[in-house]
Design a protein around this motif. Structure first.
Motif, PDB file in Angstrom:
ATOM      1  N   ILE A 164     -79.046 -45.248  51.079  1.00  0.00           N
ATOM      2  CA  ILE A 164     -79.269 -44.778  49.710  1.00  0.00           C
ATOM      3  C   ILE A 164     -80.035 -43.462  49.715  1.00  0.00           C
ATOM      4  CG2 ILE A 164     -80.501 -45.302  47.561  1.00  0.00           C
ATOM      5  CD1 ILE A 164     -79.822 -48.253  48.045  1.00  0.00           C
ATOM      6  N   GLU A 165     -81.005 -43.389  50.608  1.00  0.00           N
ATOM      7  CA  GLU A 165     -81.789 -42.155  50.700  1.00  0.00           C
ATOM      8  C   GLU A 165     -80.903 -40.982  51.110  1.00  0.00           C
ATOM      9  OE1 GLU A 165     -85.865 -40.517  52.894  1.00  0.00           O
ATOM     10  OE2 GLU A 165     -84.953 -42.437  53.458  1.00  0.00           O
ATOM     11  N   ASP A 166     -79.999 -41.201  52.068  1.00  0.00           N
ATOM     12  CA  ASP A 166     -79.114 -40.130  52.523  1.00  0.00           C
ATOM     13  C   ASP A 166     -78.080 -39.761  51.472  1.00  0.00           C
ATOM     14  OD1 ASP A 166     -80.469 -40.121  54.906  1.00  0.00           O
ATOM     15  OD2 ASP A 166     -79.044 -41.446  55.930  1.00  0.00           O
ATOM     16  N   ALA A 167     -77.738 -40.735  50.584  1.00  0.00           N
ATOM     17  CA  ALA A 167     -76.698 -40.492  49.566  1.00  0.00           C
ATOM     18  C   ALA A 167     -77.304 -40.209  48.205  1.00  0.00           C
ATOM     19  CB  ALA A 167     -75.763 -41.696  49.496  1.00  0.00           C
ATOM     20  N   ALA A 168     -78.493 -39.638  48.188  1.00  0.00           N
ATOM     21  CA  ALA A 168     -79.192 -39.412  46.912  1.00  0.00           C
ATOM     22  C   ALA A 168     -78.400 -38.534  45.965  1.00  0.00           C
ATOM     23  CB  ALA A 168     -80.562 -38.791  47.185  1.00  0.00           C
ATOM     24  N   ASP A 169     -77.548 -37.644  46.501  1.00  0.00           N
ATOM     25  CA  ASP A 169     -76.778 -36.733  45.640  1.00  0.00           C
ATOM     26  C   ASP A 169     -75.464 -37.336  45.183  1.00  0.00           C
ATOM     27  OD1 ASP A 169     -78.773 -34.849  45.972  1.00  0.00           O
ATOM     28  OD2 ASP A 169     -77.811 -33.959  47.755  1.00  0.00           O
ATOM     29  N   ASP A 170     -75.167 -38.556  45.580  1.00  0.00           N
ATOM     30  CA  ASP A 170     -73.910 -39.220  45.205  1.00  0.00           C
ATOM     31  C   ASP A 170     -74.225 -40.451  44.364  1.00  0.00           C
ATOM     32  OD1 ASP A 170     -71.461 -40.430  44.970  1.00  0.00           O
ATOM     33  OD2 ASP A 170     -70.963 -40.334  47.112  1.00  0.00           O
ATOM     34  N   PRO A 171     -74.187 -40.315  43.023  1.00  0.00           N
ATOM     35  CA  PRO A 171     -74.553 -41.445  42.149  1.00  0.00           C
ATOM     36  C   PRO A 171     -73.700 -42.684  42.382  1.00  0.00           C
ATOM     37  CG  PRO A 171     -74.420 -39.392  40.903  1.00  0.00           C
ATOM     38  CD  PRO A 171     -73.866 -39.101  42.255  1.00  0.00           C
ATOM     39  N   ASP A 172     -72.416 -42.507  42.649  1.00  0.00           N
ATOM     40  CA  ASP A 172     -71.544 -43.679  42.860  1.00  0.00           C
ATOM     41  C   ASP A 172     -71.952 -44.441  44.125  1.00  0.00           C
ATOM     42  OD1 ASP A 172     -70.113 -43.029  40.606  1.00  0.00           O
ATOM     43  OD2 ASP A 172     -68.586 -41.888  41.708  1.00  0.00           O
ATOM     44  N   ALA A 173     -72.247 -43.686  45.197  1.00  0.00           N
ATOM     45  CA  ALA A 173     -72.669 -44.343  46.437  1.00  0.00           C
ATOM     46  C   ALA A 173     -74.009 -45.036  46.255  1.00  0.00           C
ATOM     47  CB  ALA A 173     -72.752 -43.311  47.571  1.00  0.00           C
ATOM     48  N   VAL A 174     -74.928 -44.375  45.533  1.00  0.00           N
ATOM     49  CA  VAL A 174     -76.229 -44.987  45.283  1.00  0.00           C
ATOM     50  C   VAL A 174     -76.069 -46.302  44.517  1.00  0.00           C
ATOM     51  CG1 VAL A 174     -78.398 -44.730  44.017  1.00  0.00           C
ATOM     52  CG2 VAL A 174     -77.514 -42.832  45.378  1.00  0.00           C
ATOM     53  N   ALA A 175     -75.191 -46.288  43.487  1.00  0.00           N
ATOM     54  CA  ALA A 175     -74.982 -47.506  42.696  1.00  0.00           C
ATOM     55  C   ALA A 175     -74.368 -48.615  43.554  1.00  0.00           C
ATOM     56  CB  ALA A 175     -74.092 -47.195  41.496  1.00  0.00           C
ATOM     57  N   ARG A 176     -73.393 -48.239  44.403  1.00  0.00           N
ATOM     58  CA  ARG A 176     -72.722 -49.242  45.236  1.00  0.00           C
ATOM     59  C   ARG A 176     -73.676 -49.848  46.260  1.00  0.00           C
ATOM     60  NH1 ARG A 176     -69.205 -46.192  46.753  1.00  0.00           N
ATOM     61  NH2 ARG A 176     -69.752 -45.701  48.922  1.00  0.00           N
ATOM     62  N   PHE A 177     -74.425 -48.999  46.942  1.00  0.00           N
ATOM     63  CA  PHE A 177     -75.344 -49.503  47.957  1.00  0.00           C
ATOM     64  C   PHE A 177     -76.549 -50.219  47.327  1.00  0.00           C
ATOM     65  CE2 PHE A 177     -73.376 -46.042  50.594  1.00  0.00           C
ATOM     66  CZ  PHE A 177     -72.711 -46.904  51.456  1.00  0.00           C
TER      67      PHE A 177
END
Length: 415
Positions: A176-189
């Protein structure tokens, strides 16, 4: 003088001398024997009283390993048979003590039974007793060793089970920390992180509950419990997950008498059984809970329409952390401790839990608990009517479902 007469007289004199000699010899032997004290094997003064107060099995052997004395416990353990020490391992210790004059402490696993069909773990203390005897003290450590092994296995299993959700949470947090700029990935993880956190919380809660049921003495701390209320509460707590899958909970029957025990523990046990039935049942099916009483035994059956359990897995189903399908358990949120808690609670209450299951035909768990005597604690006798569970549940076609549950319970009893 006639030689024949001389011979006859000589023979008579010889015979008389022989008779007198034999008589004198016998008298002498009798007098000598009367003057001899035969030392019977005796224990040192006070030793018998001390041994009796120890509460341990003991054996006293002489210089040739003959059993001079042994208490009933030594015979019950199978250490002694007649006047003989049974196990060569024990005789090896007595020989070492006799040779070296030292005291030996050792724990051994010995066979038990006429044919050596079982084993026991005993702690032996072998020491000289006086100048000619060897004392063997035996303490049965079988149950202690079994409990220690179970505890060690439990700690190892808990450590292993905790690693999975903790590792997953740590990995998901980094992702989640690495995908901070990707809202969809943050929501999924984040959803997966929430699921792993819930799984970890459920596992910790089950460990706490198992520790709690193991530490409470139901016999002394228990009180009369109305199982009708217990079942109603367990079903009510399971209603939400059942409704989320479209599973209908149906209850049939009433129990006329109370049981002795702890209501919180029993509620937890029955809730685990109902949750288990809901968890492994397909959507839009039915779980039946049947209550019957016969010959002073309260019987509760929980029947589902799930996938069933294969015969080779049924013997291990109540083991801690055992899962028939580990991957499916992860998906459903099972911790592998629920049925172990059920088994422990019901056993503590003097009851039993049995399983009937066939793949493709569902499963029926049957719990039997001893009821309090009718004259002492009949619900109707106390002016308290048994709980009407139909007030708590959707019970359309209740009679038909109750019969189905009871038929399944009957099949379980014959399995």
């Amino acid at each position: 003088m006639d030689p024949l007469l001389i011979a006859a007289l000589s023979g008579a004199v010889g015979l008389a001398i022989g008779v007198v000699g034999m008589h004198a010899f016998r008298v002498s032997e009798r007098q000598r024997a009367a003057g001899i004290d035969v030392d019977e094997p005796t224990m040192p003064e006070g030793a018998t009283e001390v041994l009796a107060s120890l509460g341990l099995a003991y054996i006293v052997v002489d210089t040739v390993d003959g059993v001079v004395r042994a208490n009933p416990a030594a015979y019950a353990f199978g250490l002694v048979r007649g006047h003989t020490v049974v196990h060569q391992e024990v005789l090896g210790l007595t020989a070492r003590v006799r040779s070296d004059g030292v005291i030996i402490d050792q724990q051994l696993e010995l066979t038990r039974g006429l044919q050596g069909e079982t084993t026991m773990v005993v702690h032996l203390r072998v020491a000289p007793l006086g100048d000619e005897y060897i004392l063997v003290l035996a303490d049965d450590r079988t149950e202690v060793s079994r409990t220690e092994a179970v505890r060690n296995d439990f700690v190892a299993n808990v450590s292993h089970e905790l690693k999975t959700p903790v590792g997953a949470i740590s990995l998901l947090a980094e992702t989640i920390e690495d995908a901070a700029d990707d809202p969809d990935a943050v929501a999924r993880f984040s959803q997966r992180l929430h699921k792993e956190a819930n799984r970890l919380a459920a596992l910790v809660q089950d460990i706490i509950e198992l520790s709690r049921v193991q530490g409470k003495n139901v016999v002394h701390a228990g009180k009369p419990v109305n199982l009708n209320y217990v079942i109603a509460e367990a079903v009510d707590r399971s209603r939400l997950p059942a409704e989320s899958k479209g599973i209908e909970l149906r209850v049939g029957g009433k129990l006329p008498r109370r049981v002795h025990g702890d209501s919180d523990q029993l509620t937890m046990a029955f809730r685990n059984l109902i949750d288990n039935a809901v968890r492994y049942s397909p959507d839009n099916t039915r779980v039946g809970i049947g209550l019957t009483s016969r010959d002073g035994i309260a019987q509760v059956t929980i029947t589902d329409q799930g996938i069933g359990i294969a015969p080779e897995n049924q013997e291990r189903i109540f083991e801690r952390f055992y899962r028939v399908d580990a991957a499916r358990s992860r998906q459903t949120g099972g911790t592998g401790l629920g049925l172990s808690i059920v088994k422990h609670v019901i056993t503590n209450h003097g009851g039993e839990v049995a399983l009937w299951s066939q793949p493709g035909r569902g499963s029926t768990f049957t719990v039997r608990l001893p009821e309090l005597e009718e004259g002492l604690d009949s619900l109707t006798g106390l002016g308290e009517d048994p709980v009407d569970l139909t007030a708590h549940l959707n019970t359309d076609d209740l009679t038909e479902d109750t019969q189905s549950a009871r038929r399944s319970a009957g099949e379980g009893g014959n399995a």
